[in-house]
Scaffold this motif. Structure first.
Motif, PDB file in Angstrom:
ATOM      1  N   PHE A   1       0.833  -1.200   0.000  1.00 12.55           N
ATOM      2  CA  PHE A   1       0.000   0.000   0.000  1.00 12.55           C
ATOM      3  C   PHE A   1       0.870   1.253   0.000  1.00 12.55           C
ATOM      4  CE2 PHE A   1      -3.339  -2.798   1.786  1.00 12.55           C
ATOM      5  CZ  PHE A   1      -4.356  -2.475   0.899  1.00 12.55           C
ATOM      6  N   ILE A   2       1.895   1.237   0.831  1.00  5.00           N
ATOM      7  CA  ILE A   2       2.776   2.409   0.915  1.00  5.00           C
ATOM      8  C   ILE A   2       3.466   2.653  -0.421  1.00  5.00           C
ATOM      9  CG2 ILE A   2       4.855   3.329   2.029  1.00  5.00           C
ATOM     10  CD1 ILE A   2       3.974   1.778   4.559  1.00  5.00           C
ATOM     11  N   TYR A   3       4.006   1.592  -1.015  1.00 10.14           N
ATOM     12  CA  TYR A   3       4.677   1.742  -2.314  1.00 10.14           C
ATOM     13  C   TYR A   3       3.708   2.246  -3.378  1.00 10.14           C
ATOM     14  CZ  TYR A   3       8.165  -1.289  -0.076  1.00 10.14           C
ATOM     15  OH  TYR A   3       9.067  -1.831   0.772  1.00 10.14           O
ATOM     16  N   PHE A   4       2.520   1.658  -3.420  1.00  9.64           N
ATOM     17  CA  PHE A   4       1.549   2.024  -4.449  1.00  9.64           C
ATOM     18  C   PHE A   4       1.156   3.491  -4.344  1.00  9.64           C
ATOM     19  CE2 PHE A   4      -2.936   2.430  -5.727  1.00  9.64           C
ATOM     20  CZ  PHE A   4      -2.805   2.138  -7.071  1.00  9.64           C
ATOM     21  N   PHE A   5       0.808   3.942  -3.141  1.00  8.00           N
ATOM     22  CA  PHE A   5       0.368   5.330  -3.002  1.00  8.00           C
ATOM     23  C   PHE A   5       1.518   6.310  -3.173  1.00  8.00           C
ATOM     24  CE2 PHE A   5      -3.458   3.441  -1.271  1.00  8.00           C
ATOM     25  CZ  PHE A   5      -4.417   4.275  -1.812  1.00  8.00           C
ATOM     26  N   THR A   6       2.731   5.918  -2.814  1.00 10.73           N
ATOM     27  CA  THR A   6       3.882   6.800  -3.044  1.00 10.73           C
ATOM     28  C   THR A   6       4.125   6.972  -4.535  1.00 10.73           C
ATOM     29  OG1 THR A   6       4.848   6.043  -0.961  1.00 10.73           O
ATOM     30  CG2 THR A   6       6.305   7.172  -2.490  1.00 10.73           C
ATOM     31  N   ILE A   7       4.053   5.890  -5.284  1.00 16.65           N
ATOM     32  CA  ILE A   7       4.244   5.981  -6.734  1.00 16.65           C
ATOM     33  C   ILE A   7       3.109   6.771  -7.376  1.00 16.65           C
ATOM     34  CG2 ILE A   7       4.369   4.610  -8.859  1.00 16.65           C
ATOM     35  CD1 ILE A   7       6.895   4.578  -7.132  1.00 16.65           C
ATOM     36  N   CYS A   8       1.887   6.540  -6.918  1.00 18.84           N
ATOM     37  CA  CYS A   8       0.757   7.341  -7.435  1.00 18.84           C
ATOM     38  C   CYS A   8       0.980   8.823  -7.158  1.00 18.84           C
ATOM     39  CB  CYS A   8      -0.546   6.884  -6.791  1.00 18.84           C
ATOM     40  SG  CYS A   8      -1.146   5.311  -7.394  1.00 18.84           S
ATOM     41  N   GLY A   9       1.432   9.139  -5.949  1.00 18.02           N
ATOM     42  CA  GLY A   9       1.715  10.535  -5.610  1.00 18.02           C
ATOM     43  C   GLY A   9       2.800  11.120  -6.476  1.00 18.02           C
ATOM     44  N   PHE A  10       3.812  10.298  -6.781  1.00 18.41           N
ATOM     45  CA  PHE A  10       4.891  10.786  -7.640  1.00 18.41           C
ATOM     46  C   PHE A  10       4.367  11.140  -9.022  1.00 18.41           C
ATOM     47  CE2 PHE A  10       8.005   9.750 -10.937  1.00 18.41           C
ATOM     48  CZ  PHE A  10       8.960  10.709 -10.659  1.00 18.41           C
ATOM     49  N   PHE A  11       3.578  10.246  -9.611  1.00 18.33           N
ATOM     50  CA  PHE A  11       3.097  10.522 -10.970  1.00 18.33           C
ATOM     51  C   PHE A  11       2.058  11.633 -10.999  1.00 18.33           C
ATOM     52  CE2 PHE A  11       4.842   6.233 -11.832  1.00 18.33           C
ATOM     53  CZ  PHE A  11       5.719   6.616 -12.840  1.00 18.33           C
ATOM     54  N   ILE A  12       1.217  11.713  -9.996  1.00 22.81           N
ATOM     55  CA  ILE A  12       0.263  12.825  -9.924  1.00 22.81           C
ATOM     56  C   ILE A  12       1.018  14.139  -9.758  1.00 22.81           C
ATOM     57  CG2 ILE A  12      -1.542  13.862  -8.485  1.00 22.81           C
ATOM     58  CD1 ILE A  12      -2.578  10.982  -8.014  1.00 22.81           C
ATOM     59  N   GLY A  13       2.028  14.144  -8.899  1.00 23.04           N
ATOM     60  CA  GLY A  13       2.834  15.354  -8.714  1.00 23.04           C
ATOM     61  C   GLY A  13       3.587  15.736  -9.971  1.00 23.04           C
ATOM     62  N   LEU A  14       4.099  14.748 -10.679  1.00 24.70           N
ATOM     63  CA  LEU A  14       4.826  15.015 -11.914  1.00 24.70           C
ATOM     64  C   LEU A  14       3.898  15.599 -12.977  1.00 24.70           C
ATOM     65  CD1 LEU A  14       7.638  14.722 -13.189  1.00 24.70           C
ATOM     66  CD2 LEU A  14       6.908  12.487 -14.027  1.00 24.70           C
ATOM     67  N   ILE A  15       2.729  15.016 -13.132  1.00 26.53           N
ATOM     68  CA  ILE A  15       1.762  15.527 -14.119  1.00 26.53           C
ATOM     69  C   ILE A  15       1.325  16.937 -13.763  1.00 26.53           C
ATOM     70  CG2 ILE A  15      -0.577  15.197 -15.018  1.00 26.53           C
ATOM     71  CD1 ILE A  15      -0.040  12.149 -14.766  1.00 26.53           C
ATOM     72  N   PHE A  16       0.990  17.166 -12.478  1.00 21.46           N
ATOM     73  CA  PHE A  16       0.574  18.495 -12.038  1.00 21.46           C
ATOM     74  C   PHE A  16       1.681  19.521 -12.269  1.00 21.46           C
ATOM     75  CE2 PHE A  16       0.594  21.621  -8.558  1.00 21.46           C
ATOM     76  CZ  PHE A  16      -0.609  22.251  -8.804  1.00 21.46           C
TER      77      PHE A  16
END
Length: 116
Positions: free
Chosen positions: A6-21
């Protein structure tokens, strides 16, 4: 699913959302890096807070740490260490007796040579 996943998944999601934003809103590379890191950190901390609130630590710790098995293994190790300590002490006593015997023999030979 494991907690780490869960931690890995949400961290990676946060990374890609942050990168796109960051790519959509900013042109300066430093702003892109900064906001990507900031949003990734936010997602990382958010998932840790969520896990801390929704996870029952008491039942998890009982599953991870089996106290009775730990005590059984510890008692076995203590027993084995005591046996080995007894064996080593007996060997040390034998070596000490042998050393004393050699010293006595050497002293007798030395005194015998001097007297003769």
């Amino acid at each position: 699913m494991k907690i780490e996943n869960f931690i890995y998944f949400f961290t990676i999601c946060g990374f890609f959302i942050g990168l796109i934003f960051s790519i959509i809103n900013f042109n300066d590379p430093m702003y892109i890096l900064f906001y990507t890191f900031l949003i990734t950190l936010f997602f990382y901390l958010l998932i840790h807070l969520s896990i801390a609130n929704f996870l029952d630590i008491k039942t998890l710790s009982k599953n991870i740490f089996d106290k009775s098995k730990y005590e059984e293994v510890s008692d076995y190790f203590i027993y084995e260490l005591e046996n080995r300590e007894k064996k080593i002490n007996s060997l040390v006593d034998v070596v000490d007796m042998d050393r004393e015997k050699k010293i006595r023999i050497n002293n007798n030979e030395l005194h015998g040579k001097i007297a003769a």
